[in-house]
Structures are given as C-alpha cells and as structure tokens.
Design a protein around this motif. Sequence first.
Motif, PDB file in Angstrom:
ATOM      1  N   ASN A   1       1.602  -5.896   5.305  1.00 55.28           N
ATOM      2  CA  ASN A   1       0.022  -5.985   5.832  1.00 55.28           C
ATOM      3  C   ASN A   1      -0.996  -6.716   5.509  1.00 55.28           C
ATOM      4  N   SER A   2      -1.277  -6.400   4.542  1.00 54.60           N
ATOM      5  CA  SER A   2      -2.476  -6.664   3.550  1.00 54.60           C
ATOM      6  C   SER A   2      -2.619  -7.409   3.826  1.00 54.60           C
TER       7      SER A   2
ATOM      8  N   HIS B   1     -10.350  -1.007   9.136  1.00 58.16           N
ATOM      9  CA  HIS B   1      -9.460  -1.709   8.368  1.00 58.16           C
ATOM     10  C   HIS B   1      -9.616  -3.173   8.549  1.00 58.16           C
TER      11      HIS B   1
ATOM     12  N   ASP C   1       0.949  -1.501   0.251  1.00 59.11           N
ATOM     13  CA  ASP C   1      -0.121   0.506  -0.075  1.00 59.11           C
ATOM     14  C   ASP C   1       1.141   1.712   0.167  1.00 59.11           C
TER      15      ASP C   1
ATOM     16  N   LYS D   1       3.633  -5.966  10.349  1.00 59.19           N
ATOM     17  CA  LYS D   1       4.560  -4.456  10.252  1.00 59.19           C
ATOM     18  C   LYS D   1       4.213  -3.755  11.975  1.00 59.19           C
TER      19      LYS D   1
ATOM     20  N   ILE E   1     -10.703   3.151  13.095  1.00 56.54           N
ATOM     21  CA  ILE E   1     -10.202   2.839  11.898  1.00 56.54           C
ATOM     22  C   ILE E   1      -9.483   1.635  12.291  1.00 56.54           C
ATOM     23  N   ASP E   2      -9.382   0.984  13.075  1.00 60.06           N
ATOM     24  CA  ASP E   2      -8.856   0.180  12.914  1.00 60.06           C
ATOM     25  C   ASP E   2      -9.657  -1.346  12.466  1.00 60.06           C
TER      26      ASP E   2
HETATM   27  N1  LIG Z   1      -5.751  -2.511  11.707  1.00 57.45           N
HETATM   28  C1  LIG Z   1      -5.490  -1.833  11.104  1.00 57.45           C
HETATM   29  N2  LIG Z   1      -5.303  -1.775  10.320  1.00 57.45           N
HETATM   30  C2  LIG Z   1      -4.117  -0.201   8.949  1.00 57.45           C
HETATM   31  C3  LIG Z   1      -4.219   0.752   9.296  1.00 57.45           C
HETATM   32  N3  LIG Z   1      -3.788   1.543   8.818  1.00 57.45           N
HETATM   33  C4  LIG Z   1      -3.523   0.730   7.605  1.00 57.45           C
HETATM   34  N4  LIG Z   1      -3.762  -0.454   7.952  1.00 57.45           N
HETATM   35  C5  LIG Z   1      -4.210  -1.479   6.647  1.00 57.45           C
HETATM   36  O1  LIG Z   1      -2.623  -1.682   6.705  1.00 57.45           O
HETATM   37  C6  LIG Z   1      -1.811  -2.093   5.762  1.00 57.45           C
HETATM   38  C7  LIG Z   1      -0.836  -1.708   5.222  1.00 57.45           C
HETATM   39  O2  LIG Z   1       0.178  -2.408   4.791  1.00 57.45           O
HETATM   40  P1  LIG Z   1       0.950  -2.489   3.434  1.00 57.45           P
HETATM   41  O3  LIG Z   1       2.377  -2.974   4.560  1.00 57.45           O
HETATM   42  O4  LIG Z   1       1.236  -2.667   2.875  1.00 57.45           O
HETATM   43  O5  LIG Z   1       1.538  -0.826   3.654  1.00 57.45           O
HETATM   44  C8  LIG Z   1      -3.506  -1.859   4.568  1.00 57.45           C
HETATM   45  O6  LIG Z   1      -4.178  -3.048   4.102  1.00 57.45           O
HETATM   46  C9  LIG Z   1      -3.722  -1.166   5.744  1.00 57.45           C
HETATM   47  O7  LIG Z   1      -5.525  -1.367   5.482  1.00 57.45           O
HETATM   48  C10 LIG Z   1      -4.511   1.074  10.851  1.00 57.45           C
HETATM   49  O8  LIG Z   1      -4.915   1.881  11.887  1.00 57.45           O
HETATM   50  N5  LIG Z   1      -5.355  -0.394  11.984  1.00 57.45           N
END
Ligand SMILES: Nc1nc2c(ncn2[C@@H]2O[C@H](COP(=O)(O)O)[C@@H](O)[C@H]2O)c(=O)[nH]1
Length: 434
Positions: free
Chosen positions: A214-215, A172, A28, A251, A168-169
């Motif tokens: 993290n996605s 996501h 992301d 992460k 917000i958490d």
């Molecule tokens: N649980 C939460 N997830 C969050 C938050 N802000 C963003 N995100 C999610 O993280 C990934 C981004 O991951 P990346 O490694 O690809 O940069 C993405 O899926 C977002 O939706 C939060 O505050 N809480």
Amino acid sequence: MPKMNPKGIYVNKNVRLDQLQVYGFDYDYTLAHYSSDLQTLIYDLAKEYLVNELRYPEVCTSFKYDPTFPIRGLYYDKSKGCLMKLDFFGSIEPDGCFFGRRRLSHTEIRDIYGTRHIGRDHARSLVGLMDFFCFSEACLLADIVQYFVDAKLEFDASYIYEDVIRAIDHVHRSGLVHRGILSDPHRYLVKNGKILRYLKMLRERGKKLFLLTNSPYYFVDGGMRFMLEDSLDCRDSWTELFDVVIAKANKPQFYTSEHPFRCYDTKNDTLTFTKVDEFLPDKIYYHGCLKSFLQITKWNGPESEIQIQNEDTYRSEQAKLHIIQELLGKLHATASSSSRTTAFNSLLEELNEERQKARSKMKMMFNRSFGATFLASTGQESAFAYNIHQYADVYTSKPENFLLHSPEAWLHVPFDVKIMPHHVKVPSSLFKTG
Ligand SMILES: Nc1nc2c(ncn2[C@@H]2O[C@H](COP(=O)(O)O)[C@@H](O)[C@H]2O)c(=O)[nH]1
Ligand SMILES: [Mg+2]
C-alpha cells in the motif's frame, strides 16, 4: 523441555512448499522491519494533527507514547470508550479492560457489559486494532479518553475514535510518516541482509516473486535501498528481485475491487495513460486489483485442489476423521468424576489459588496491561490468535525464517495441536522437585 521457537514456521493448514510457484510479499513489517521509535513518530504526528487541525486542547501535545501499554489485537469500544483484550471466544479478559489508562475492575466490567461475553449488540461497536501500525493508535485512544476523564469533560467515545483515526490516517496518507522514516532511516528501519538471501534463493529455484504494498514507490525504494545497501551489489536494483512490483495497492479493497493497474513513471512521478495488459520487468505498477492481477499473470493457482476435495474418496476420509474426532471428545468427557470430600474441595481451592497466581505471574511477563498477544489469561488463545488462525495458513515472525527450511518442505499441521501450532505443552514433570 521443549521451548517455543521465535524463528519457527507455524502451520495452521498444510502447505507443500515444493508446489508453491508464486510468492507474494508485503513491504511494511514484512520486508521492512521498524524499531519502536516508529510508534512514537506516528503517535506524535497524530497528536499534533489533533491539536493543530481538530482543535484538541494544547495540553495534549505533552502526551507521550508509552511502548509498555499496548499489544497487538486489542479492541476499542466506540460506544463505551473501553480498550480491551478479548479471548478466542470473544469474552473480555477480566484484567484486560481499560477505560482511558485505568484498568477496570471485574465489577465495573459487569456493570458496563452485563457479562464478560461480548454479545452481538456490543460486538458491532468494537473495532479491532490488529496490525503493527495500531500500537500508536491504541495508546493515543486511551490517552485521549483519560484526558477527558481527568478534565471531567463529557465526551462521546465514538467521536474520539473518529478523530484519532482521522489523525492517524492523515499522517500516513500525507506522507508525513514516510518522509519522517526516510529522513532518519538508521533510527527507524532495521537492516536485514538475510531477506536478500531468501529472495535470491527463491528466484534461483525458479519461483515467481511479487511485491504488493500500500506504500508509495518512493518510500519503498528509499527503504529497500537503505536496508540492502551493504548486501546488494550497487549495480543491481532491488526491483530486479521481483517479477512484479505493485505499490499504492489499496489493500484490502485490492482483493475485491475492479480497479485497473497504472504504470508508474518513477522519473517524473506520474502515472502513464496506456492500458496495462502485461507486467514488464523493471516497471513499477500502481493500484490495480486481484482480478486483473490474475488475468495478466495467469498465476491462478491449482484448481485441482478443489476438485480433489470434491472427490468421493476424499470426502469419505474426511467423514471418517470427523467421526474419530467426535469419539475422542466423548472419551475425554466420560473419564474421571469421583465423589468429592471436604479435603478434596479444599485442595481444589488451594490449587485454584495457585493457578490464579501463576496465571497473573505469566501474564506480567508479557505486557503489564494486557498480557500476551496470542494468549488469554486462562492460557487459551486470544481473539488475535483467532484472527491469525482464520486467515493465515502459515505464519512466522520474519520471511527469512524460511531459509532454515528446505524450499521443497511439506509443512504440516502438528498432529497434537489444539489451536495455535507455536504453543508447546510444558510437561508437568518439569515442576517435580527432589
Ligand atoms: N491511510 C492509512 N495508511 C496506513 C494506515 N496504517 C498504515 N498505513 C500505511 O499503509 C502502508 C502499509 O502497507 P503495506 O502494504 O506495505 O503493509 C504504509 O505505507 C503505512 O504508512 C492507516 O491507518 N491509514
Ligand atoms: Mg504490512
């Protein structure tokens, strides 16, 4: 006149690209770039959660995300409820401190914080809103505070923070944001064929590539397919671009934890039970940690770099450099200082006034609430710039900007840089008239 280059590669620490063997990518806002509609989506979903689940008043549903309000790198004070921009040295920007959506005056800032400088006690209650996902969070925090102020209701600013973070958490973690993006990718995702060229070029040069996000996998897969549909041969899978794909990495805990990797079964959406002690092509891995990642890949990086830094020849050069820098500093300090006349002082005042005008004009060109992301109003670097300086050896707006440079390039810190290498000095001759 030199101009800043939005596609430039900026160097905080020297890096030799020809010696880099492994490239890791985040998904992301690195491989995937989003339109500003994403902030509205996150804001709206979080606002609904506040109302429906946390019983915030119904009127909050009418709040609208204001894209002109936040910038990256703001701080929210959980004890006072203020949203502020700090400079490189941790001082509050005089015009960059808001209570709700109202800008605080210098006197109000002094009344709340004593001085502009955030001391250790206050620093404990500050939370940084650093990444691109934080725009909606900053705006929602300010809007909710404003609601309580307008309604003349007593509130604890730390509860507002907890609730907004929880909302917000939730949006996501529950996948609401991810499903929202995938349901209308044209609206949220920015297509980019150049990134494919860049990844392919790296592979052709024999570099190892991995994706660490993290996605969840379905979200990355949907996004990558959409972004690359016009540029990737339909028989190829985007996963073939990477030696290792890790999703749901958790992460920043990934870097310090000892979580094992799990292999993810993409067909059944399940995690397999066998121990992961190798990374196979075309497989997707979940969770894990840096320690296991290095053990499995053996991409440990050159230890010789530390050894070189410990050698006497290196250390004596380093000492010489420190002495030269100290001497330069003393030279600057001892030059100038002549006797000051009234005319000199009034000229000084006039110039100060003009400087102030120019500063506020420049600030307005960035963001009317907080000014520039990297700069404080004094023209020095912001606290956000400090974070980039601390944690990024090299930074750029998009990975494909590296296509404009040889993959063998030696990236050097510019010799005349003060703090952030992308800032250029504007020569005073530019302002001469006639
Ligand atoms: N649980 C939460 N997830 C969050 C938050 N802000 C963003 N995100 C999610 O993280 C990934 C981004 O991951 P990346 O490694 O690809 O940069 C993405 O899926 C977002 O939706 C939060 O505050 N809480
Ligand atoms: Mg990211």
